[in-house]
Design an enzyme around this catalytic site. Structure first.
Site, PDB file in Angstrom:
ATOM      1  N   GLY A  75     -42.081 -32.987  22.421  1.00 51.03           N
ATOM      2  CA  GLY A  75     -42.223 -31.565  22.718  1.00 51.03           C
ATOM      3  C   GLY A  75     -41.306 -30.693  21.883  1.00 51.03           C
ATOM      4  O   GLY A  75     -41.714 -29.641  21.384  1.00 51.03           O
ATOM      5  N   SER A  76     -40.068 -31.123  21.719  1.00 52.50           N
ATOM      6  CA  SER A  76     -39.101 -30.299  20.975  1.00 52.50           C
ATOM      7  C   SER A  76     -39.543 -30.125  19.530  1.00 52.50           C
ATOM      8  O   SER A  76     -39.495 -29.016  18.985  1.00 52.50           O
ATOM      9  CB  SER A  76     -37.706 -30.931  21.029  1.00 52.50           C
ATOM     10  OG  SER A  76     -37.265 -31.010  22.363  1.00 52.50           O
ATOM     11  N   ASN A 155     -40.793 -25.318  33.273  1.00 52.95           N
ATOM     12  CA  ASN A 155     -40.265 -26.631  33.642  1.00 52.95           C
ATOM     13  C   ASN A 155     -39.267 -26.573  34.790  1.00 52.95           C
ATOM     14  O   ASN A 155     -39.036 -27.570  35.452  1.00 52.95           O
ATOM     15  CB  ASN A 155     -39.617 -27.301  32.422  1.00 52.95           C
ATOM     16  CG  ASN A 155     -38.703 -26.385  31.655  1.00 52.95           C
ATOM     17  OD1 ASN A 155     -39.093 -25.302  31.225  1.00 52.95           O
ATOM     18  ND2 ASN A 155     -37.466 -26.794  31.491  1.00 52.95           N
ATOM     19  N   GLN A 183     -45.193 -29.152  30.224  1.00 55.78           N
ATOM     20  CA  GLN A 183     -45.266 -29.421  31.665  1.00 55.78           C
ATOM     21  C   GLN A 183     -46.701 -29.369  32.188  1.00 55.78           C
ATOM     22  O   GLN A 183     -47.034 -30.070  33.146  1.00 55.78           O
ATOM     23  CB  GLN A 183     -44.419 -28.412  32.447  1.00 55.78           C
ATOM     24  CG  GLN A 183     -42.924 -28.589  32.250  1.00 55.78           C
ATOM     25  CD  GLN A 183     -42.385 -29.884  32.850  1.00 55.78           C
ATOM     26  OE1 GLN A 183     -42.902 -30.389  33.845  1.00 55.78           O
ATOM     27  NE2 GLN A 183     -41.347 -30.427  32.245  1.00 55.78           N
ATOM     28  N   SER A 203     -45.956 -33.445  25.155  1.00 52.93           N
ATOM     29  CA  SER A 203     -45.064 -34.593  25.030  1.00 52.93           C
ATOM     30  C   SER A 203     -45.487 -35.695  26.001  1.00 52.93           C
ATOM     31  O   SER A 203     -45.668 -35.437  27.191  1.00 52.93           O
ATOM     32  CB  SER A 203     -43.632 -34.157  25.326  1.00 52.93           C
ATOM     33  OG  SER A 203     -42.766 -35.245  25.192  1.00 52.93           O
ATOM     34  N   ALA A 204     -45.619 -36.917  25.481  1.00 54.51           N
ATOM     35  CA  ALA A 204     -46.190 -38.009  26.289  1.00 54.51           C
ATOM     36  C   ALA A 204     -45.338 -38.401  27.498  1.00 54.51           C
ATOM     37  O   ALA A 204     -45.868 -38.753  28.544  1.00 54.51           O
ATOM     38  CB  ALA A 204     -46.406 -39.241  25.404  1.00 54.51           C
ATOM     39  N   HIS A 205     -44.013 -38.328  27.342  1.00 52.58           N
ATOM     40  CA  HIS A 205     -43.183 -38.872  28.428  1.00 52.58           C
ATOM     41  C   HIS A 205     -43.186 -38.014  29.689  1.00 52.58           C
ATOM     42  O   HIS A 205     -42.645 -38.412  30.708  1.00 52.58           O
ATOM     43  CB  HIS A 205     -41.745 -39.140  27.939  1.00 52.58           C
ATOM     44  CG  HIS A 205     -40.882 -37.939  27.758  1.00 52.58           C
ATOM     45  ND1 HIS A 205     -39.963 -37.552  28.701  1.00 52.58           N
ATOM     46  CD2 HIS A 205     -40.773 -37.046  26.752  1.00 52.58           C
ATOM     47  CE1 HIS A 205     -39.311 -36.479  28.263  1.00 52.58           C
ATOM     48  NE2 HIS A 205     -39.795 -36.150  27.084  1.00 52.58           N
ATOM     49  N   THR A 241     -44.328 -42.622   8.433  1.00 53.15           N
ATOM     50  CA  THR A 241     -45.215 -43.661   8.955  1.00 53.15           C
ATOM     51  C   THR A 241     -45.467 -43.413  10.432  1.00 53.15           C
ATOM     52  O   THR A 241     -44.535 -43.170  11.192  1.00 53.15           O
ATOM     53  CB  THR A 241     -44.581 -45.050   8.741  1.00 53.15           C
ATOM     54  OG1 THR A 241     -44.360 -45.212   7.342  1.00 53.15           O
ATOM     55  CG2 THR A 241     -45.490 -46.157   9.256  1.00 53.15           C
ATOM     56  N   CYS A 329     -31.767 -30.434  30.233  1.00 54.64           N
ATOM     57  CA  CYS A 329     -30.990 -30.000  29.073  1.00 54.64           C
ATOM     58  C   CYS A 329     -29.810 -29.150  29.478  1.00 54.64           C
ATOM     59  O   CYS A 329     -28.832 -29.052  28.761  1.00 54.64           O
ATOM     60  CB  CYS A 329     -31.881 -29.193  28.141  1.00 54.64           C
ATOM     61  SG  CYS A 329     -33.532 -29.843  28.091  1.00 54.64           S
TER      62      CYS A 329
HETATM   63  C1  LIG Z   1     -39.506 -31.641  28.285  1.00 51.98           C
HETATM   64  C2  LIG Z   1     -39.917 -30.337  27.711  1.00 51.98           C
HETATM   65  C3  LIG Z   1     -39.821 -30.085  26.325  1.00 51.98           C
HETATM   66  C4  LIG Z   1     -39.212 -31.079  25.373  1.00 51.98           C
HETATM   67  O1  LIG Z   1     -40.012 -32.212  25.195  1.00 51.98           O
HETATM   68  P1  LIG Z   1     -39.355 -33.533  24.540  1.00 51.98           P
HETATM   69  O2  LIG Z   1     -40.509 -34.433  24.314  1.00 51.98           O
HETATM   70  O3  LIG Z   1     -38.389 -34.061  25.551  1.00 51.98           O
HETATM   71  O4  LIG Z   1     -38.696 -33.112  23.280  1.00 51.98           O
HETATM   72  C5  LIG Z   1     -40.267 -28.870  25.848  1.00 51.98           C
HETATM   73  N1  LIG Z   1     -40.784 -27.944  26.668  1.00 51.98           N
HETATM   74  C6  LIG Z   1     -40.898 -28.136  27.995  1.00 51.98           C
HETATM   75  C7  LIG Z   1     -41.509 -27.079  28.853  1.00 51.98           C
HETATM   76  C8  LIG Z   1     -40.460 -29.333  28.563  1.00 51.98           C
HETATM   77  O5  LIG Z   1     -40.572 -29.527  29.873  1.00 51.98           O
END
Ligand SMILES: *Cc1c(COP(=O)(O)O)cnc(C)c1O
Length: 395
Positions: A75-76, A155, A183, A203-205, A241, A329
């Site tokens: 995401g970042s 978030n 989110q 972001s997958a996690h 890669t 964060c």
């Molecule tokens: C977690 C989050 C991010 C960052 O994603 P990462 O994959 O951890 O870098 C960015 N924006 C929002 C709204 C998030 O909740």
């Protein structure tokens, strides 16, 4: 010997458990199908095909074409890319960007970096529920505005933004619209055409996928420079890669999230409402942060007056409960959350905040246990607070 306490994980906005079937889908791409997708021999084609399949699955979930999905490291990176590379590519048109005061730091700090490099940024206010004010957005638009970036859902407090309206305003003025949907993706239905979205970060996690893999959706025709220079991967826009196991895992997680969305979020919504109703009814001097209904299905965020959020978290941890005082964060810093300040909370109230974010595995039993723990801990912390003592004496 006491029975080992079961962990109750209610910090799914920070990260989620990687689903076992996602891990299973990824495994062959470490030790068996490890070829570099850019190589010519047929062994590598398996890696390439796996990436193509994941890209198609993901594109499908947001109504995009596969060639509009660019894999990133999360995401970042997607947020940084969307802001910085658009700013550069559209510099001839203008230097003004509009975003909000409640964005994730990946957006806010990118915007601040742009300000140091000759760009002008408007940070929109939000109302008491954390909703962007559309009339302020319209007023902020200038002839030099090149980009509007507003997060899909917050978030910390879970508030969902009027994305369709923002998309329409952007389109009407010929301005690009980016949304940080980290989110929202996997929790809310998203269709980029219907909502007028030009770029979208994910972001997958955050949806039971692996960490370190995300994507940026970039609508066809948007001029955006490459962010990582090197090889020709990702249509020459993001070198390196490919993270093949990560991409395969993201495809599996995205497909799974789309398939289970309706049932999963309905369950989470009802448990969330039970949690909110009980806490508000049973813990005095407590408020819910964010919108009562326009909020993420799994998010609850409270402020407890006369309570220090960090102490509350530590005591919840002793009861086996993982929560958060804001975003992952900002924990560790003593500054109150910028989001809670933006919705108008005074510092002392913002400091007494707790975010609980549910998962598909959360049970009613766990929620009831958590409520009992919160009641006990808040009462204990207040009993030690001189401010609370003073307040009760005056009452
Ligand atoms: C977690 C989050 C991010 C960052 O994603 P990462 O994959 O951890 O870098 C960015 N924006 C929002 C709204 C998030 O909740």
């Amino acid at each position: 010997m006491g029975e080992e306490k079961k962990m109750i994980y209610l910090d799914n906005a920070a990260t989620t458990k990687t689903a076992p079937e996602v891990v299973e889908a990824m495994l062959p791409y470490f030790t068996e199908l490890y070829g570099n997708p850019s190589s010519v021999y047929s062994f590598s084609q398996k890696s390439k095909e796996a990436i193509t399949a994941a890209r198609e699955t993901i594109a499908d979930t947001i109504g995009a074409s596969p060639e509009e999905i660019y894999f990133t490291a999360g995401g970042s990176e997607s947020d940084n890319w969307a802001l910085k590379a658009t700013a550069e590519a559209y510099r001839a048109k203008g230097n003004h960007i509009i975003t909000t005061k409640i964005e994730h730091h990946a957006i806010l700090h990118s915007a601040q970096w742009l300000e140091k490099n000759g760009y002008e940024v408007t940070y929109l206010d939000v109302d008491e529920y954390g909703v962007v004010k559309l009339d302020e957005l319209k007023k902020a638009i200038r002839p030099t505005t090149i980009l509007i970036s507003v997060m899909f859902a917050n978030n910390e407090i879970g508030t969902i933004q009027p994305i369709r309206e923002i998309g329409a305003i952007a389109k009407e003025h010929g301005i690009l619209f980016h949304t940080d949907a980290v989110q929202a993706y996997g929790q809310l239905p998203i269709h980029v055409d219907e909502l007028g979205i030009d770029m979208l970060s994910s972001s997958a996690h955050k949806l039971n996928g692996p960490k370190g893999i995300g994507f940026l959706y970039i609508r066809r025709g948007v001029k955006i420079r490459s962010f990582v220079h090197g090889g020709a991967q990702e249509r020459k826009r993001r070198a390196g890669t490919e993270n093949v196991p990560g991409i395969v895992g993201y495809g599996a997680a995205a497909g799974r999230a789309a398939k289970t969305m309706e049932e999963r979020t309905a369950k989470e919504r009802s448990l969330r409402d039970h949690l909110i109703d009980r806490v508000l009814a049973e813990v005095p001097y407590t408020r819910l942060n964010g919108h009562r209904t326009d909020r993420l299905p799994n998010n609850a965020n409270f402020s407890f007056q006369f309570v220090e959020g960090e102490s509350l978290l530590i005591m919840l941890d002793m009861d086996g409960i993982c929560g958060s005082s804001g975003s992952a964060c900002t924990s560790g810093s003593l500054d109150p959350s910028h989001v809670l300040l933006a919705i108008g909370l005074p510092h002392e109230i913002a400091h007494g905040s707790l975010r609980l974010t549910l998962s598909e595995e959360t049970t009613m039993e766990e929620i009831d246990y958590v409520v009992e723990c919160i009641k006990k801990i808040v009462e204990k912390l207040r009993s030690m607070s001189p401010l609370y003592e003073d307040f009760m004496r005056r009452k």
